[in-house]
Write a protein that holds these residues in place. Structure first.
Motif, PDB file in Angstrom:
ATOM      1  N   HIS A   1       1.425  -1.233  -0.167  1.00 45.06           N
ATOM      2  CA  HIS A   1      -0.011   0.046   0.072  1.00 45.06           C
ATOM      3  C   HIS A   1       1.109   0.845  -0.216  1.00 45.06           C
ATOM      4  O   HIS A   1       1.379   1.324   1.091  1.00 45.06           O
TER       5      HIS A   1
ATOM      6  N   HIS B   1       1.761   4.536  -2.542  1.00 47.77           N
ATOM      7  CA  HIS B   1       1.132   5.677  -3.434  1.00 47.77           C
ATOM      8  C   HIS B   1       2.706   6.024  -3.544  1.00 47.77           C
ATOM      9  O   HIS B   1       2.821   7.238  -3.011  1.00 47.77           O
TER      10      HIS B   1
ATOM     11  N   ASP C   1      -6.646  -0.612  -7.924  1.00 50.06           N
ATOM     12  CA  ASP C   1      -7.023  -0.697  -7.174  1.00 50.06           C
ATOM     13  C   ASP C   1      -7.727   1.208  -7.160  1.00 50.06           C
ATOM     14  O   ASP C   1      -7.018   1.732  -8.272  1.00 50.06           O
TER      15      ASP C   1
ATOM     16  N   TYR D   1      -8.518   4.577  -5.330  1.00 53.29           N
ATOM     17  CA  TYR D   1      -8.388   5.425  -4.391  1.00 53.29           C
ATOM     18  C   TYR D   1      -9.377   6.905  -4.444  1.00 53.29           C
ATOM     19  O   TYR D   1      -9.683   7.231  -5.855  1.00 53.29           O
TER      20      TYR D   1
ATOM     21  N   LYS E   1      -7.930  -4.545  -6.129  1.00 53.42           N
ATOM     22  CA  LYS E   1      -8.304  -3.739  -4.287  1.00 53.42           C
ATOM     23  C   LYS E   1      -9.163  -2.594  -4.742  1.00 53.42           C
ATOM     24  O   LYS E   1      -9.243  -2.098  -5.736  1.00 53.42           O
TER      25      LYS E   1
ATOM     26  N   HIS F   1      -9.547   1.117  -1.985  1.00 54.69           N
ATOM     27  CA  HIS F   1      -9.330   1.947  -1.468  1.00 54.69           C
ATOM     28  C   HIS F   1     -10.960   2.087  -0.277  1.00 54.69           C
ATOM     29  O   HIS F   1     -11.488   2.124  -0.367  1.00 54.69           O
TER      30      HIS F   1
ATOM     31  N   GLN G   1      -7.395  -2.242   1.150  1.00 59.85           N
ATOM     32  CA  GLN G   1      -6.749  -0.969   1.059  1.00 59.85           C
ATOM     33  C   GLN G   1      -7.436  -0.107   2.664  1.00 59.85           C
ATOM     34  O   GLN G   1      -8.662   0.451   1.865  1.00 59.85           O
ATOM     35  N   HIS G   2      -6.642   0.075   3.705  1.00 57.21           N
ATOM     36  CA  HIS G   2      -7.092   0.075   5.039  1.00 57.21           C
ATOM     37  C   HIS G   2      -8.208  -0.984   5.465  1.00 57.21           C
ATOM     38  O   HIS G   2      -8.233  -1.765   6.228  1.00 57.21           O
TER      39      HIS G   2
ATOM     40  N   ASN H   1      -4.763  -4.093   3.980  1.00 57.99           N
ATOM     41  CA  ASN H   1      -3.482  -3.882   3.627  1.00 57.99           C
ATOM     42  C   ASN H   1      -3.554  -2.245   4.798  1.00 57.99           C
ATOM     43  O   ASN H   1      -3.738  -1.171   4.149  1.00 57.99           O
TER      44      ASN H   1
ATOM     45  N   THR I   1      -2.340   0.848   7.055  1.00 58.06           N
ATOM     46  CA  THR I   1      -0.963   2.316   7.050  1.00 58.06           C
ATOM     47  C   THR I   1      -1.005   2.819   8.469  1.00 58.06           C
ATOM     48  O   THR I   1      -1.763   3.667   8.108  1.00 58.06           O
TER      49      THR I   1
ATOM     50  N   ASN J   1       1.880  -1.176   6.283  1.00 57.56           N
ATOM     51  CA  ASN J   1       2.461  -0.788   4.284  1.00 57.56           C
ATOM     52  C   ASN J   1       2.434   1.041   4.540  1.00 57.56           C
ATOM     53  O   ASN J   1       2.093   1.823   5.719  1.00 57.56           O
TER      54      ASN J   1
ATOM     55  N   ASP K   1       1.724   3.748   2.852  1.00 51.44           N
ATOM     56  CA  ASP K   1       0.848   5.123   1.964  1.00 51.44           C
ATOM     57  C   ASP K   1       2.118   5.939   1.529  1.00 51.44           C
ATOM     58  O   ASP K   1       2.006   5.755   1.285  1.00 51.44           O
TER      59      ASP K   1
END
Ligand SMILES: [Zn+2]
Length: 312
Positions: free
Chosen positions: A24, A26, A163, A165, A191, A193, A216-217, A239, A241, A272, A274
């Motif tokens: 995870h 960016h 992903d 986001y 995946k 967020h 994610q989160h 995953n 953060t 992870n 982030d």
């Protein structure tokens, strides 16, 4: 020295020598401060106090990133900075990728150029890292626009995952079903967020609508035992953060981070970074902070690390 001993002795340099996954990240904000300073003379300062709103994060981004890296060279520099950072951190599996709109903006609509930008940076800076190349979507973009951008990406086997986001509340998750159907046909790991700003129920809605493999989160799951059971039964990985969650006010203190309950309930979690440049952390520091706060034991942290690497 083992990873457990490195944590117990609170030795960050030792912790950095052990292999870790970062699933995870960016990449635009995932680079090494030091590398960017050295290459550009430009210093990016992290935040240290929790932010009160997302507009404060936008203000930070406007001040330190803005359109400074909005060129093909700038984007490639950030990709290099991310591999440099990951290598220093002991990351051996790195999942990063470009936003779909970036193809036209920075890579002349040439998908090979985009793929090679990541591959070349990896080969030059950290050939030992396993790159999991990701396709990134912003939740505020229209579906037609995203499908148009994505037409260049489909069929390229170099991509590992997709992903979603950006603002979690921008539009209903169901709008993305047509995109995720094609992504599934393309064999991508799915995946999104969810459950950072949204609820536990939003996590289930997203998994069911998009057939997600990983979230994610997903930390909001901690508030609902049924959702925890669902994640466990369906083997959906979260995953997580931790510092990002604390600094964005999603979790009051590291000691109370939901990762402990989720892990102890049997949910597959990973740790992870982030956004390294904003949160002044890296994967190794995340492990150490979780240990020092008493959130998780050294043994539990090692188990999470090995699972993220696919070793157990
Ligand atoms: Zn994120």
């Amino acid at each position: 020295m083992t990873f457990i001993e490195a944590l117990e002795s609170e030795n960050i340099d030792q912790i950095r020598t052990f292999p870790k996954a970062d699933l995870h990240n960016h990449f635009v904000l995932g680079g090494s401060r030091e590398y960017i300073l050295e290459k550009t003379g430009y210093e990016i300062k992290p935040i240290s106090e929790p932010l009160k709103s997302m507009s404060e994060m936008d203000a930070w981004s406007g001040k330190y990133i803005g359109d400074r890296f909005n060129s093909s060279e700038g984007r490639k520099l950030l990709i290099e900075a991310t591999f440099y950072q990951a290598k220093k951190d002991g990351v051996t599996i790195l999942e990063i990728g470009e936003d779909v709109w970036g193809l036209g903006a920075f890579f002349n609509n040439d998908i090979e150029e985009l793929i090679n930008a990541f591959k070349d940076a990896k080969d030059r800076i950290a050939p030992e890292i396993e790159l999991r190349l990701q396709i990134g979507l912003s939740r505020h973009c229209s579906i037609d626009y995203l499908l148009d951008c994505l037409s260049h990406f489909w069929g390229h086997k170099e991509f590992y995952s997709i992903d979603l986001y950006g603002d979690e509340l921008a539009q209903p998750i169901e709008n993305f079903i047509p995109i995720y159907e094609i992504a599934a046909e393309n064999g991508l790991l799915l995946k999104a967020h969810v459950g950072e700003w949204g609820t536990a129920k939003d996590i289930i809605t997203a998994i069911n609508a998009l057939h997600l493999n990983e979230v994610q989160h997903g930390i909001a799951a901690v508030h609902d035992e049924n959702v925890i059971d669902y994640l466990k039964e369906h083997k959906i990985r979260l995953n997580i953060t931790p510092s990002s969650n604390v600094l964005l006010g999603r979790v009051p203190y590291m000691a109370q981070h939901p990762i402990a309950k989720l892990h102890r309930s049997g949910v597959d979690v990973t740790i992870n970074s982030d956004d390294v440049l904003i949160f002044d952390s890296d994967v190794s520091s995340e492990y150490l902070r979780l240990y020092q706060s008493g959130c998780l034991t050294a043994e539990e942290l090692d188990e999470i690390r090995l699972k993220g690497l696919g070793k157990i």
